[in-house]
Design an enzyme around this catalytic site. Structure first.
Site, mmCIF file in Angstrom:
data_model
loop_
_atom_site.group_PDB
_atom_site.id
_atom_site.type_symbol
_atom_site.label_atom_id
_atom_site.label_comp_id
_atom_site.label_asym_id
_atom_site.label_seq_id
_atom_site.Cartn_x
_atom_site.Cartn_y
_atom_site.Cartn_z
ATOM 1 N N LYS A 76 1.066 -1.178 0.012
ATOM 2 C CA LYS A 76 -0.113 -0.086 0.125
ATOM 3 C C LYS A 76 0.981 1.105 -0.150
ATOM 4 O O LYS A 76 1.681 1.246 0.726
ATOM 5 C CB LYS A 76 -0.942 -0.103 1.235
ATOM 6 C CG LYS A 76 -1.964 0.932 1.312
ATOM 7 C CD LYS A 76 -2.891 0.962 2.560
ATOM 8 C CE LYS A 76 -3.967 2.087 2.494
ATOM 9 N NZ LYS A 76 -4.846 1.856 4.020
ATOM 10 N N SER A 151 -9.681 1.992 3.062
ATOM 11 C CA SER A 151 -8.697 2.598 2.029
ATOM 12 C C SER A 151 -7.861 1.805 1.286
ATOM 13 O O SER A 151 -6.986 2.527 0.220
ATOM 14 C CB SER A 151 -7.957 3.588 2.881
ATOM 15 O OG SER A 151 -7.267 3.209 3.919
ATOM 16 N N SER A 175 -9.957 -0.506 6.990
ATOM 17 C CA SER A 175 -9.316 -0.550 5.913
ATOM 18 C C SER A 175 -8.738 -1.742 5.280
ATOM 19 O O SER A 175 -8.326 -1.944 3.992
ATOM 20 C CB SER A 175 -8.511 0.930 5.491
ATOM 21 O OG SER A 175 -9.062 2.032 5.606
#
Ligand code: GLN
Length: 483
Positions: A76, A151, A175
């Site tokens: 990420k 997210s 997330s």
């Protein structure tokens, strides 16, 4: 090759069926071909990937082994990667190349993983749809008109579309678990302090926690093994030994006590999801678990408390982005105040600005007691509910989300509508507990997740339950059409 899980890749590499270099080239080609539909990557790191793959192959040739040696993954884009853009999904950091590797990145690299790239995400990890990214929305491979969740939507979409077997992600209020649910993956948010936050760009420091996103619990165990552990560079890292997560996957569920909170099944939950959750409970009963209704009476206060605490911490954390030291700087600042105002006004997107304003307001003199302090008191009550529940049960089970993935743009004009979708996930962050989401079926062709919560440091128990469930179900093996 792209259908293999981390566990299958590890076996294939050990048996010399293929090399890490071959696998890496195949996956990079697949990403080049398919990612334009999904937008799941912000940066690709082909050169780094090929050199790491060759190095991993050389280590294997020298007799080394290891489940992650030569395994392709992605990070990420809020994990700092030395010399590589680390954007956090924001224009503010579009030009930022991290000067060092996050502990998670360094640990995984040492274990021999191959970094294919950095995945798309909501700006500064704020969101539940991956639509707030400066680099554009990510699409859900199950239906390209729907969001993948956020997210960590880039990591989720990429793994679900078989662009790679697993990826790192972070979870401040859901997330990891929510995008896992929306894309038919297994995702684990560890206990707060289990995985180092050093080099993980902060959103809300008392809630943020890194963890794995993969297709199976078995793979989450492998990836978590490479991420977890004490780190003296993170003052909230906990010095507890890391158990062998793969070793506990095969424990029997005979006698496991599962608690199902009655508050989880109120208005707001899609009844079709409720039915799938009840089906998963029945499956676990067949495997020897017993079910008990429990109560988490303060759950109703969790969303308002979270949406005070998280923005409050964010407003403080994001004050470092001022146009002076690094990141975006506006053109021709007239003076210092103009530099701050325009750099922040132009560098941050709308949702980030909204959260900074909410947070600064809640922390300001005169409102601190009414909002921030009150929210912290609720946080303690939420934790106390869990502590009482875990005196009676070993695992808490429920839906991960009240609804399946919504259409792109559907909630853009109403931020609170999106906040409400976090109702089942944020309590684990407020309490610091580990939580896992795993596939439990489909509604209108869109995946549904079941969430399991456990006491502190019982990641192994979550993975054990999920693995046993996955040995007896096939939801997690379903593949989105076209991928
Ligand atoms: N949706 C939540 C938020 O926007 C959680 C995000 C996260 O876990 N990073 O705050």
């Amino acid at each position: 090759m792209h259908h293999m899980t981390l566990a299958e890749i590890a076996r294939g590499l050990a048996d010399k069926k293929f090399s890490s270099e071959e696998l890496t080239k195949a996956l990079l080609a697949r990403i080049a071909q398919l990612d334009p539909q999904l937008n799941s990557f912000i940066s690709l790191t082909e050169e780094l990937a090929l050199s790491q793959a060759k190095a991993a192959d050389a280590r294997r040739a020298n007799g080394e082994s290891g489940a992650l040696l030569g395994a392709p993954i992605a990070h990420k884009d809020l994990f700092c990667t030395q010399g590589i853009r680390t954007s956090c999904g924001s224009k503010m950091l579009d030009n930022f190349k991290a000067p060092y590797d996050a502990t998670v990145v360094a640990k995984l690299a040492a274990a021999g993983t191959v970094t294919l790239g950095k995945t798309n995400m909501d700006e500064f990890a704020m969101g539940s749809a991956n639509e707030s990214s400066y680099y554009g929305a990510v699409k859900n491979p199950w239906n390209l008109e729907h969001v993948p969740g956020g997210s960590s939507g880039g990591s989720a979409a990429a793994v679900a579309a078989r662009l790679l077997p697993a990826a790192t992600a972070t979870d401040t209020g859901g997330s990891i678990r929510q995008p896992a649910a929306f894309t038919n993956l297994t995702g684990l948010k560890p206990t707060y302090g289990r995985v180092s936050r050093w080099g993980m760009i902060a959103y809300a420091s008392s809630l943020d926690q890194g963890g794995p996103l993969a297709r199976t619990a078995e793979d989450c165990a492998i990836l978590l093994q490479g991420m977890a552990g004490f780190d003296p560079n993170d003052s909230t890292s906990i010095d507890e030994p890391v158990p062998d997560y793969s070793a506990s996957l095969n424990g029997s569920l005979q006698g496991l006590r599962i608690g199902v909170p009655k508050e989880y099944f109120g208005a707001g939950l899609d009844p079709r999801i409720a039915e799938l959750i009840h089906n998963s409970v029945k499956e676990l009963e067949k495997l020897g678990a017993s079910i008990k209704e429990i109560s988490l009476p303060n759950m109703q206060h969790a969303i308002p408390a979270y949406y005070v605490i998280a923005p409050a911490e964010a407003s403080s954390n994001l004050s470092r982005f001022d146009g002076v030291r690094f990141g975006y700087r506006c053109e021709n600042p007239q003076n210092l105040v103009d530099l701050y105002k325009r750099s922040r006004g132009e560098g941050f997107g709308a949702e980030v600005q909204r959260r900074i304003m909410v947070g600064a307001y809640a922390l300001s003199a005169g409102y601190y007691d009414a909002y921030y302090l009150k929210a912290q008191k609720i946080r303690r009550l939420v934790k106390n509910d869990f502590m009482a529940a875990f005196n009676e049960v070993d695992i808490i089970l429920g839906p991960t989300t009240p609804n399946p993935a919504w259409k792109l743009g559907a909630k853009n004009s109403d931020p609170v509508a999106e906040y409400l979708e976090d109702v089942y996930t944020i309590t684990a962050n407020l309490a610091g507990l580990p939580g896992l989401s795993m596939p439990a079926g489909f509604v209108d062709g869109l995946p549904v997740g079941v969430q399991l919560l456990a006491p502190y440091f019982q990641e192994g128990r979550l993975l054990n339950v999920a693995h046993q469930y996955q040995l007896n179900s096939d939801w997690h093996t379903r593949t989105p059409t076209g991928f």
